[in-house]
Enzyme design. Structure first.
Site, PDB file in Angstrom:
ATOM      1  N   LYS A  33       0.913  -1.280   0.038  1.00 33.09           N
ATOM      2  CA  LYS A  33      -0.038  -0.160   0.018  1.00 33.09           C
ATOM      3  C   LYS A  33       0.944   1.295  -0.053  1.00 33.09           C
ATOM      4  O   LYS A  33       0.672   2.328  -0.672  1.00 33.09           O
ATOM      5  CB  LYS A  33      -0.966  -0.138   1.238  1.00 33.09           C
ATOM      6  CG  LYS A  33      -1.825  -1.212   1.185  1.00 33.09           C
ATOM      7  CD  LYS A  33      -2.739  -1.230   2.536  1.00 33.09           C
ATOM      8  CE  LYS A  33      -2.098  -1.306   3.787  1.00 33.09           C
ATOM      9  NZ  LYS A  33      -1.482  -2.669   3.980  1.00 33.09           N
ATOM     10  N   GLU A  48       5.342 -37.199  12.532  1.00 35.18           N
ATOM     11  CA  GLU A  48       5.224 -36.925  11.315  1.00 35.18           C
ATOM     12  C   GLU A  48       4.880 -37.685  10.215  1.00 35.18           C
ATOM     13  O   GLU A  48       4.138 -37.245   9.375  1.00 35.18           O
ATOM     14  CB  GLU A  48       6.490 -35.991  11.074  1.00 35.18           C
ATOM     15  CG  GLU A  48       7.022 -34.912  12.030  1.00 35.18           C
ATOM     16  CD  GLU A  48       5.886 -33.733  12.192  1.00 35.18           C
ATOM     17  OE1 GLU A  48       5.194 -33.727  11.356  1.00 35.18           O
ATOM     18  OE2 GLU A  48       5.885 -33.258  13.447  1.00 35.18           O
ATOM     19  N   HIS A  92       0.971 -37.786   9.903  1.00 37.51           N
ATOM     20  CA  HIS A  92       0.418 -36.581   9.430  1.00 37.51           C
ATOM     21  C   HIS A  92       0.765 -36.864   7.807  1.00 37.51           C
ATOM     22  O   HIS A  92      -0.338 -36.694   7.014  1.00 37.51           O
ATOM     23  CB  HIS A  92       1.230 -35.504   9.678  1.00 37.51           C
ATOM     24  CG  HIS A  92       0.766 -34.661  10.933  1.00 37.51           C
ATOM     25  ND1 HIS A  92      -0.616 -34.805  11.381  1.00 37.51           N
ATOM     26  CD2 HIS A  92       1.561 -34.358  11.957  1.00 37.51           C
ATOM     27  CE1 HIS A  92      -0.598 -33.991  12.646  1.00 37.51           C
ATOM     28  NE2 HIS A  92       0.822 -33.903  13.045  1.00 37.51           N
TER      29      HIS A  92
END
Length: 616
Positions: A185, A402, A405
């Site tokens: 911006k 892990e 997952h």
């Protein structure tokens, strides 16, 4: 007290003198005990032959000098209006001078030493950029083409206002740019001024507000007076929410100084004529807290949303930042842009910088694709903490966690592809399973959210099945899963039993001036049903993930084994394991993920979600 003590110190004689009365003084002169005297008005000081100093006060005596000469006394005469008197006056005024000096210094510090010194409380702190100091143009801005097109009209109007005025149109008096942090911006506002080649007044919203009531309003008036003298010009107010928050906010009725400053800003935005050529551009990432009077047409006529860049925009942004860095021929900006969904312009600039730092650490002359992969892993998953020494039992638990997952994410449909899995501690996590979407996502369907909950449950289930234990490593997984299930029920209407309705509307935020008396639109019995529905969703996905893990125990065993050996597996190695074989060695495996499907074009582009990351 300190200043008075200092003054007394300066005014006190440096040598201790014996005070004599005049009779004793004359007696010592006649006895030949006086060596020299200094006469200053009616005050006489001097030294005796013995070396002692004395001081006395003499009356008007016409025979004093002759008597001193008769007894061989050396005489020195000083003017009573000379340096001695000036020194005494300086000493007497020293405390007041020091107090005034300290007060001026403190005032300058509180005002930041700004223009005009301590007396310039009401002067604007806006910084002026002209054509020579502002070199930013639209060529330096990428990924926000729609926003550039909207603000580009300002440049055309400032260059040729008659083109619009002859058809009865007028320039917008104010433009409010909104968007997530880091989307560009402020950079876009600088580019507008650079393209239009007009004066650019830049100021932050916090620069208006001070501890003294009325100072902010005075600074607003001064800023607009300066702008009118330099018209046509642009005023840019960054982080306008610091001064433009809704009035009446807070338990005590709000900050009077901030509200007076906002009132003056509202008057100035409405007060000047449209033909004066003064355009106000403001930026904020919190448009929801701004006062409604600030947002109405006539003040901020136009709101320009600066979104997160899409895949094409990310590629263009990367190319801009890569111009300043020596790149190897194997670096492909399109591949990097495809693998960084949800990144803002600031994130991409940081990615290029991190890649350059990795190349510099390796003493390379060019930044290679490998450096970008390392930088992306660091930005997405956190920095590696190889100094952490984990017990072998905990490493095995993390490897199975892990792997759970990863296998659930690979087996279930409607999930994002697994980009990489590692048991190297990164950030605050002991291990990370990183999933990256195949394309930019602007919304999520129910199947995706349910599969996501199942993937989050896979870590804990693997711990129970293979390690026969539960650890605290799944706490973040449970938190994400619970929040996701709650939102599905109470916000997104994805519950079959409770239907498409919003439950438990939040009370207004007190410090944003919202209504504090509103109640949540949910009964106690309905709250129990909501809790039951949330528990049902999580339990069902837990059971679904458990079936997947028990059915693929052999693959999880292999994956955990190689995680313990190599610590990190990429997408191709995971694909090898899921196909029933052993993974290719790390040195032969490519760091590139398989090429995803071509992104479909969507007309509506809300905010892009950040890539998913499962952390143990």
């Amino acid at each position: 007290m300190v200043l008075v003590a200092m003054a007394n110190t300066f005014s006190a004689p440096t040598v201790q003198s014996l005070a004599l009365n005049y009779t004793a003084f004359i007696a010592k002169v006649r006895a030949g005990e006086i060596e020299s005297v200094t006469i200053n008005g009616n005050q006489i000081s001097g030294d005796e032959i013995s070396g002692a100093s004395f001081i006395t006060v003499a009356p008007e005596d016409d025979h004093l000098v002759s008597e001193l000469l008769e007894h061989d006394v050396t005489i020195d005469v000083q003017n009573e209006d000379g340096p001695g008197l000036l020194w005494q006056m300086l000493i007497s005024w020293a405390p007041l001078i020091l107090i005034v000096g300290v007060w001026i210094y403190l005032m300058r510090q509180m005002q930041g030493g700004g223009r005009g010194g301590a007396m310039s409380f009401g002067k604007s702190k806006a910084r002026i950029l002209n054509e020579e100091t502002n070199k930013t143009t639209f060529e330096d801005v990428a990924g926000v083409e729609e926003a550039k097109e909207e603000v580009g009209e300002l440049v055309e109007f400032l260059s040729d206002p008659s083109r619009f005025q002859k058809l009865g149109g007028r320039i917008p008096r104010g433009i409010l740019m909104t968007g997530s942090p880091g989307t560009g911006k402020t950079l876009l506002a600088r580019a507008i001024a650079g393209e239009a080649k007009v004066p650019f007044f830049s100021i932050s919203g916090s620069d208006f507000v001070e501890m003294f009531v009325g100072v902010g309003a005075s600074r607003v008036r001064d800023m607009f007076e300066q702008a009118k003298k330099h018209a046509p010009c642009i005023i840019f107010i960054d982080e306008i929410d610091a001064v433009g928050r809704q009035r009446g906010a807070g338990l005590g009725g709000g900050n009077d100084e901030r509200e007076q400053t906002l009132n003056q800003l509202l008057v100035e935005l409405e007060g000047f004529e449209g033909g004066e050529g003064v355009i106000v551009i403001a930026a904020t990432n919190r448009p929801d807290v701004l006062d409604p009077a600030l947002l109405r047409p006539g003040r901020f006529d136009r709101q320009v949303h600066v979104p997160l860049p899409d895949i094409r925009g990310r590629e263009q942004i990367l190319l801009i930042h890569m111009r300043k860095v020596p790149m190897s021929k194997d670096v492909d900006a399109s591949v990097i842009g495809r693998g960084t969904p949800g990144f803002s312009g600031a994130d991409l600039a940081n990615l290029v910088n991190e890649a350059a730092l990795f190349a510099a650490r390796a003493s390379k002359k060019l930044v290679e694709m490998e450096d970008f992969e390392l930088a992306k892993d660091k930005v997405l998953m956190g920095a590696e903490r190889r100094s952490v020494v984990m017990p072998e039992e905990e490493r095995r638990n993390t490897a199975y966690h892990e792997s759970g997952h990863t296998v659930v994410a690979r087996v279930l449909e409607h999930t994002d592809p697994v980009h990489k899995v590692t048991i190297i501690p990164r950030g605050r996590a002991l291990g990370v399973t990183m999933q990256l979407p195949e394309e930019d996502r602007y919304s999520h369907n129910r199947e995706y959210l349910l599969a996501r909950i199942a993937v989050l449950m896979g870590g804990r289930i693997a711990e129970e099945v293979f390690m026969n234990q539960m650890t605290t490593g799944a706490s973040n997984d449970f938190e994400q899963a619970t929040n996701m299930a709650r939102n599905m029920v109470v916000r997104w209407g994805m519950s079959d039993s409770l239907g498409p309705r919003v439950y438990g509307q939040d009370d207004g935020e007190v410090f944003l001036g919202r209504d504090m008396t509103s109640n949540k639109n949910i009964s106690d019995s309905m709250a129990e049903k909501v809790d039951e529905e949330i528990n049902r969703i999580i339990s069902e996905e837990y059971v679904r993930a458990e079936k997947v893990i028990k059915k693929n125990k052999d693959k999880i065993e292999v994956m955990a084994k190689y995680l313990l050996d190599w610590e990190t597996l990429n997408a191709l190695q995971i694909e090898d394991i899921m196909s029933g074989g052993n993974p290719r060695p790390p040195e032969d495996s490519s760091s590139k993920t398989p090429k995803p499907k071509k992104a479909r074009k969507r007309k509506i582009k809300p905010q892009v979600d950040k890539p998913a990351s499962d952390q143990a």
